[in-house]
Design a protein around this motif. Structure first.
Motif, PDB file in Angstrom:
ATOM      1  N   MET A   1      34.065   8.992 -14.972  1.00 42.75           N
ATOM      2  CA  MET A   1      33.556   8.263 -13.828  1.00 42.75           C
ATOM      3  C   MET A   1      32.408   9.060 -13.209  1.00 42.75           C
ATOM      4  SD  MET A   1      35.610   6.702 -10.570  1.00 42.75           S
ATOM      5  CE  MET A   1      36.438   5.487 -11.544  1.00 42.75           C
ATOM      6  N   LYS A   2      31.353   8.373 -12.845  1.00 45.16           N
ATOM      7  CA  LYS A   2      30.166   9.005 -12.283  1.00 45.16           C
ATOM      8  C   LYS A   2      30.372   9.378 -10.814  1.00 45.16           C
ATOM      9  CE  LYS A   2      25.311   8.302 -13.065  1.00 45.16           C
ATOM     10  NZ  LYS A   2      24.274   7.349 -13.419  1.00 45.16           N
ATOM     11  N   ASN A   3      29.948  10.590 -10.457  1.00 50.20           N
ATOM     12  CA  ASN A   3      30.040  11.091  -9.085  1.00 50.20           C
ATOM     13  C   ASN A   3      28.655  11.104  -8.443  1.00 50.20           C
ATOM     14  OD1 ASN A   3      32.875  12.200  -8.606  1.00 50.20           O
ATOM     15  ND2 ASN A   3      32.363  13.041 -10.610  1.00 50.20           N
ATOM     16  N   ILE A   4      28.526  10.459  -7.285  1.00 50.54           N
ATOM     17  CA  ILE A   4      27.264  10.373  -6.555  1.00 50.54           C
ATOM     18  C   ILE A   4      27.444  11.030  -5.194  1.00 50.54           C
ATOM     19  CG2 ILE A   4      25.464   8.825  -5.685  1.00 50.54           C
ATOM     20  CD1 ILE A   4      25.978   8.542  -8.729  1.00 50.54           C
ATOM     21  N   LEU A   5      26.497  11.901  -4.828  1.00 48.52           N
ATOM     22  CA  LEU A   5      26.550  12.619  -3.565  1.00 48.52           C
ATOM     23  C   LEU A   5      25.336  12.257  -2.715  1.00 48.52           C
ATOM     24  CD1 LEU A   5      27.755  14.884  -1.735  1.00 48.52           C
ATOM     25  CD2 LEU A   5      26.416  16.517  -3.109  1.00 48.52           C
ATOM     26  N   PHE A   6      25.572  11.960  -1.431  1.00 49.25           N
ATOM     27  CA  PHE A   6      24.509  11.678  -0.479  1.00 49.25           C
ATOM     28  C   PHE A   6      24.461  12.804   0.544  1.00 49.25           C
ATOM     29  CE2 PHE A   6      25.956   7.483  -1.907  1.00 49.25           C
ATOM     30  CZ  PHE A   6      24.762   6.960  -2.382  1.00 49.25           C
ATOM     31  N   VAL A   7      23.239  13.231   0.899  1.00 48.86           N
ATOM     32  CA  VAL A   7      23.073  14.371   1.799  1.00 48.86           C
ATOM     33  C   VAL A   7      22.047  14.050   2.884  1.00 48.86           C
ATOM     34  CG1 VAL A   7      22.400  16.804   1.954  1.00 48.86           C
ATOM     35  CG2 VAL A   7      23.602  15.979  -0.077  1.00 48.86           C
ATOM     36  N   GLU A  51      29.054  23.822  -2.165  1.00 49.54           N
ATOM     37  CA  GLU A  51      28.585  23.970  -3.540  1.00 49.54           C
ATOM     38  C   GLU A  51      29.477  23.196  -4.509  1.00 49.54           C
ATOM     39  OE1 GLU A  51      26.579  27.181  -6.528  1.00 49.54           O
ATOM     40  OE2 GLU A  51      27.805  27.969  -4.892  1.00 49.54           O
ATOM     41  N   GLU A  52      30.745  23.097  -4.199  1.00 53.05           N
ATOM     42  CA  GLU A  52      31.653  22.324  -5.051  1.00 53.05           C
ATOM     43  C   GLU A  52      31.201  20.866  -5.140  1.00 53.05           C
ATOM     44  OE1 GLU A  52      36.294  20.878  -5.352  1.00 53.05           O
ATOM     45  OE2 GLU A  52      35.791  22.476  -3.952  1.00 53.05           O
ATOM     46  N   GLN A  53      30.765  20.294  -4.026  1.00 54.60           N
ATOM     47  CA  GLN A  53      30.267  18.910  -4.042  1.00 54.60           C
ATOM     48  C   GLN A  53      29.063  18.787  -4.971  1.00 54.60           C
ATOM     49  OE1 GLN A  53      29.971  18.713   0.360  1.00 54.60           O
ATOM     50  NE2 GLN A  53      30.757  16.629   0.094  1.00 54.60           N
ATOM     51  N   LEU A  54      28.167  19.760  -4.902  1.00 58.61           N
ATOM     52  CA  LEU A  54      26.984  19.740  -5.760  1.00 58.61           C
ATOM     53  C   LEU A  54      27.355  19.911  -7.224  1.00 58.61           C
ATOM     54  CD1 LEU A  54      24.706  21.913  -3.482  1.00 58.61           C
ATOM     55  CD2 LEU A  54      24.308  19.503  -4.046  1.00 58.61           C
ATOM     56  N   GLU A  55      28.332  20.753  -7.494  1.00 58.68           N
ATOM     57  CA  GLU A  55      28.767  21.001  -8.871  1.00 58.68           C
ATOM     58  C   GLU A  55      29.319  19.741  -9.522  1.00 58.68           C
ATOM     59  OE1 GLU A  55      31.578  24.226  -8.988  1.00 58.68           O
ATOM     60  OE2 GLU A  55      30.092  25.669  -8.308  1.00 58.68           O
ATOM     61  N   VAL A  56      30.168  19.007  -8.814  1.00 57.89           N
ATOM     62  CA  VAL A  56      30.824  17.844  -9.424  1.00 57.89           C
ATOM     63  C   VAL A  56      29.940  16.595  -9.429  1.00 57.89           C
ATOM     64  CG1 VAL A  56      33.135  18.686  -8.890  1.00 57.89           C
ATOM     65  CG2 VAL A  56      32.032  17.089  -7.332  1.00 57.89           C
ATOM     66  N   ALA A  57      28.888  16.602  -8.634  1.00 57.24           N
ATOM     67  CA  ALA A  57      28.019  15.425  -8.564  1.00 57.24           C
ATOM     68  C   ALA A  57      27.186  15.279  -9.832  1.00 57.24           C
ATOM     69  CB  ALA A  57      27.099  15.525  -7.349  1.00 57.24           C
ATOM     70  N   TYR A  80      18.761  21.421  -8.763  1.00 63.88           N
ATOM     71  CA  TYR A  80      17.491  20.721  -8.558  1.00 63.88           C
ATOM     72  C   TYR A  80      17.357  19.491  -9.453  1.00 63.88           C
ATOM     73  CZ  TYR A  80      12.519  20.111  -7.708  1.00 63.88           C
ATOM     74  OH  TYR A  80      11.305  19.589  -7.361  1.00 63.88           O
ATOM     75  N   HIS A  81      17.784  19.595 -10.692  1.00 60.03           N
ATOM     76  CA  HIS A  81      17.641  18.494 -11.658  1.00 60.03           C
ATOM     77  C   HIS A  81      18.478  17.265 -11.298  1.00 60.03           C
ATOM     78  CE1 HIS A  81      21.274  20.577 -12.968  1.00 60.03           C
ATOM     79  NE2 HIS A  81      21.613  19.477 -13.616  1.00 60.03           N
ATOM     80  N   LYS A  82      19.448  17.417 -10.422  1.00 57.23           N
ATOM     81  CA  LYS A  82      20.318  16.306 -10.027  1.00 57.23           C
ATOM     82  C   LYS A  82      19.795  15.559  -8.801  1.00 57.23           C
ATOM     83  CE  LYS A  82      24.701  18.573 -11.258  1.00 57.23           C
ATOM     84  NZ  LYS A  82      26.075  18.791 -10.762  1.00 57.23           N
TER      85      LYS A  82
END
Length: 109
Positions: A1-7, A51-57, A80-82
């Protein structure tokens, strides 16, 4: 399942609106959100970006370039690439119709 993070800065209006709207309309994806300003997040009781949020996104959408810079400052270029900068200014309240329309126009999965 794809993980999307908004900041955004405070995880109060823009990123939280995005997380809640897309979670409702795309139940097959996972959404999360966070803010880059630790002091404001702590004061408001909102989610400070980890950082965990960024890792799994799989994909990270930041509202402004300053959020990209905050991530780079805290965690280097690792994620950066994400990251995609949406260029959405901090002029909207949580759930604002105009904000939702802009998010829908700028984001695709």
């Amino acid at each position: 399942m794809k993980n999307i993070l908004f900041v955004c800065s405070a995880n109060k209006d823009r990123s939280k609106t995005a997380e809640d709207y897309f979670s409702k309309h795309y139940p097959n994806l996972l959404f999360d959100s966070g803010g880059t300003n630790k002091n404001i997040c702590n004061k408001l009781g909102t989610n400070y970006l980890s950082e965990e949020q960024l890792e799994v996104a799989d994909k990270v959408f930041v509202m402004e370039n300053k959020h990209l810079e905050a991530i780079k400052g805290a965690f280097g270029n690792t994620y950066y690439h994400k990251i995609t900068v949406l260029n959405i200014k901090d002029i909207y309240t949580y759930g604002a119709k105009d904000l939702v329309e802009i998010l829908k126009a700028k984001i695709s999965f």
